[in-house]
Design a protein around this motif. Structure first.
Motif, short mmCIF file in Angstrom:
data_model
loop_
_atom_site.label_atom_id
_atom_site.label_comp_id
_atom_site.label_asym_id
_atom_site.label_seq_id
_atom_site.Cartn_x
_atom_site.Cartn_y
_atom_site.Cartn_z
N SER A 68 0.82 -1.22 0.00
CA SER A 68 0.00 0.00 0.00
C SER A 68 0.85 1.27 0.00
O SER A 68 0.34 2.36 -0.25
CB SER A 68 -0.96 0.01 1.20
OG SER A 68 -0.25 0.18 2.41
N CYS A 69 2.16 1.15 0.27
CA CYS A 69 3.04 2.32 0.19
C CYS A 69 3.11 2.85 -1.24
O CYS A 69 3.45 4.01 -1.46
CB CYS A 69 4.44 1.99 0.69
SG CYS A 69 5.40 0.92 -0.41
N LEU A 70 2.78 2.00 -2.21
CA LEU A 70 2.84 2.41 -3.62
C LEU A 70 1.82 3.48 -3.95
O LEU A 70 2.03 4.29 -4.86
CB LEU A 70 2.64 1.19 -4.53
CG LEU A 70 3.70 0.09 -4.42
CD1 LEU A 70 3.30 -1.11 -5.27
CD2 LEU A 70 5.06 0.62 -4.85
N TRP A 71 0.69 3.49 -3.23
CA TRP A 71 -0.32 4.52 -3.49
C TRP A 71 -0.55 5.43 -2.27
O TRP A 71 -1.52 6.17 -2.22
CB TRP A 71 -1.64 3.89 -3.92
CG TRP A 71 -2.30 2.96 -2.94
CD1 TRP A 71 -3.13 3.29 -1.91
CD2 TRP A 71 -2.19 1.53 -2.90
NE1 TRP A 71 -3.54 2.18 -1.23
CE2 TRP A 71 -3.00 1.07 -1.82
CE3 TRP A 71 -1.51 0.59 -3.68
CZ2 TRP A 71 -3.12 -0.28 -1.51
CZ3 TRP A 71 -1.64 -0.76 -3.35
CH2 TRP A 71 -2.43 -1.18 -2.29
N GLU A 73 -0.33 8.53 0.27
CA GLU A 73 -0.37 9.95 -0.04
C GLU A 73 0.79 10.72 0.58
O GLU A 73 1.09 11.83 0.17
CB GLU A 73 -1.70 10.55 0.44
CG GLU A 73 -2.90 9.95 -0.28
CD GLU A 73 -4.21 10.45 0.31
OE1 GLU A 73 -4.23 10.78 1.52
OE2 GLU A 73 -5.20 10.52 -0.43
N GLN A 76 7.27 9.77 -0.10
CA GLN A 76 7.66 8.40 -0.40
C GLN A 76 8.61 7.80 0.63
O GLN A 76 8.48 6.64 1.01
CB GLN A 76 8.30 8.33 -1.80
CG GLN A 76 8.43 6.92 -2.35
CD GLN A 76 7.08 6.26 -2.60
OE1 GLN A 76 6.08 6.93 -2.82
NE2 GLN A 76 7.04 4.94 -2.52
N SER A 79 6.70 6.73 3.62
CA SER A 79 5.93 5.52 3.33
C SER A 79 6.81 4.28 3.40
O SER A 79 6.42 3.25 3.96
CB SER A 79 5.29 5.62 1.94
OG SER A 79 4.36 6.66 1.89
N HIS A 273 -11.42 7.05 -0.61
CA HIS A 273 -10.49 5.97 -0.96
C HIS A 273 -11.11 4.65 -0.48
O HIS A 273 -10.53 3.94 0.33
CB HIS A 273 -9.12 6.18 -0.30
CG HIS A 273 -8.39 7.38 -0.79
ND1 HIS A 273 -8.79 8.67 -0.52
CD2 HIS A 273 -7.26 7.48 -1.55
CE1 HIS A 273 -7.95 9.52 -1.08
NE2 HIS A 273 -7.02 8.83 -1.71
N HIS A 278 -5.91 4.94 1.90
CA HIS A 278 -4.95 6.02 1.68
C HIS A 278 -3.50 5.51 1.70
O HIS A 278 -2.58 6.28 1.47
CB HIS A 278 -5.10 7.10 2.76
CG HIS A 278 -6.42 7.82 2.72
ND1 HIS A 278 -6.54 9.10 2.23
CD2 HIS A 278 -7.67 7.44 3.08
CE1 HIS A 278 -7.81 9.49 2.32
NE2 HIS A 278 -8.52 8.50 2.83
N GLY A 279 -3.30 4.23 1.98
CA GLY A 279 -1.96 3.69 2.16
C GLY A 279 -1.64 3.57 3.64
O GLY A 279 -2.03 4.42 4.45
N SER A 282 -0.67 6.46 6.13
CA SER A 282 -0.57 7.72 5.39
C SER A 282 -1.53 8.79 5.90
O SER A 282 -1.15 9.93 6.12
CB SER A 282 -0.82 7.46 3.90
OG SER A 282 -0.83 8.65 3.17
#
Length: 403
Positions: A68-71, A73, A76, A79, A273, A278-279, A282
């Motif tokens: 989920s770190c890929l999306w 907010e 980076q 995340s 979301h 939201h990741g 995040s």
């Protein structure tokens, strides 16, 4: 030495100053524990792969949360550091289940919780300015080294119920009485209503199981279950009918100290979301202001672990977690063999499920809660698989050969 390092790792994941946030201290501890877990798992790679294969939903959920770190907010780097922490305590959980029996895992958890109880009391006695709430909110209530009264309450709850169970086991009764009294003191002084209610409920559940196991007659067992169900139903009726009056007697309201208003305020964050969230970590990392009924809330969680899951990893992650919880509960068997270990496991698991309805004690909190969840899910699956295999073998042996 291995046991000492394992308990040290569990302690680190139970103390906010060692596992919450993204400070250099927290990241360093996470990396060290990750390296320790990796080193211990490497020689038992075959066992690890078998464990992951036997628990496909838990494995997929863990990978999904990490991905989920890929999306996410937030920035980076943050995340990735959040995922590093998540992988550190997830890997540590895998190390626990592959190197210890169920009895060993539960014993280590109880030892860790007992040490935390002592440390919390010592903090209050020796450093009251640090271990007792000051300022405007919760003034005078104990928080120990746990950082907040509610966190102290949940950890003391787990320690309390585990020592109650081990007291009935009949060994070292004086020691268990001492920890029961210590944790009762911590629960009273932190005044966490949720923890006190859950402690009472789980204590009654423990007594119910222990009494039920002592009844040999099937008829008496049926009568005992019927009476217990009637009492629970009566309690629910009284709660729903006189909820406001009961809550006001304890200085509370049916908004659960503003929780229902917070849940109303995060509706937009969930809807925006809905499926994938939201990741991990995040949304709350940004410390958003939640508005509901004209009231502003500045929070780091929604005070509901299941809603935080929805915000973090969407309905997809939430449904996977609920499915895991339900299937695990249905697979629990508290047999005669090592009954007290499995009773402790089921009580810990019920705590995880129930507490996360009105409090956030899962991913968006101390890592120890996720570790407990992982350990019990995997160990219950191990036992279930063994029981299925034994039943199949028994059926095969009792079936006469065809002529």
């Amino acid at each position: 030495m291995k046991h000492v390092l394992t308990v040290a790792g569990l302690l680190a994941f139970s103390i906010p100053y060692a596992c919450q946030g993204l400070s250099p201290r927290v990241i360093t501890i996470s990396v060290l524990i990750l390296l320790f877990s990796y080193t211990m798992l490497l020689p038992s790679l075959k066992s690890l792969i078998a464990t992951l294969a036997d628990n496909p939903l838990l494995t997929l959920l863990t990978l999904y949360i990490a991905a989920s770190c890929l999306w996410a907010e937030q920035e980076q780097t943050s995340s990735l550091l959040m995922v590093l922490k998540f992988l550190a305590f997830s890997t540590f959980g895998l190390y626990l289940v592959t190197h210890y029996t169920t009895q060993g895992c539960i014993r280590l958890l109880v030892v860790t919780l007992s040490i935390l109880s002592i440390l919390n009391l010592l903090a209050v006695l020796l450093v009251p300015s640090f271990a007792i709430h000051g300022g405007v909110e919760h003034t005078g209530l104990w928080k120990g080294i746990s950082g907040h009264k509610n966190t102290l309450g949940t950890l003391s709850l787990l320690s309390f119920v585990s020592h109650v169970i081990y007291f009935f086991r009949g060994k070292r009764k004086v020691l268990h009485i001492g920890f029961i009294l210590l944790n009762a003191l911590l629960l009273i002084e932190c005044q966490s209503t949720t923890s006190l209610v859950l402690t009472s409920s789980l204590f009654v559940f423990i007594l119910f199981i222990l009494l039920f196991k002592r009844i040999r007659s099937i008829a008496l067992r049926g009568f005992f279950i019927s009476c217990s169900c009637l009492l629970v139903l009566l309690g629910l009726v009284l709660t729903f009918t006189y909820g406001d009056a009961i809550a006001s007697e304890f200085g509370k309201t049916t908004t659960l100290t503003g929780r229902t208003e917070i849940w109303q305020g995060i509706g937009g964050a969930i809807q925006s979301h809905y499926w994938f969230g939201h990741g991990y970590g995040s949304y709350w990392a940004a410390r958003p202001s939640i508005y509901a009924n004209g009231i502003r809330f500045d929070l780091t969680s929604s005070h509901s672990g299941f809603r935080d899951l929805w915000i973090d990893v969407g309905l997809t992650g939430l449904l996977a977690t609920i499915t895991l919880a339900i299937t695990t509960l249905f697979k629990f068997r508290i047999g005669k063999a090592d009954m007290y270990t499995w009773l402790t496991a089921v009580v810990f698991f019920l705590f995880i499920v129930l507490n996360n309805i009105t409090d956030s004690r899962f991913l968006n909190s101390l890592a120890i809660y996720w570790i407990i969840f992982m350990v019990i899910v995997i160990k219950v699956q191990e036992r279930h698989k063994l029981a299925v295999a034994e039943k199949a073998n028994s059926t095969a042996l009792s079936t006469p050969p065809l002529h």
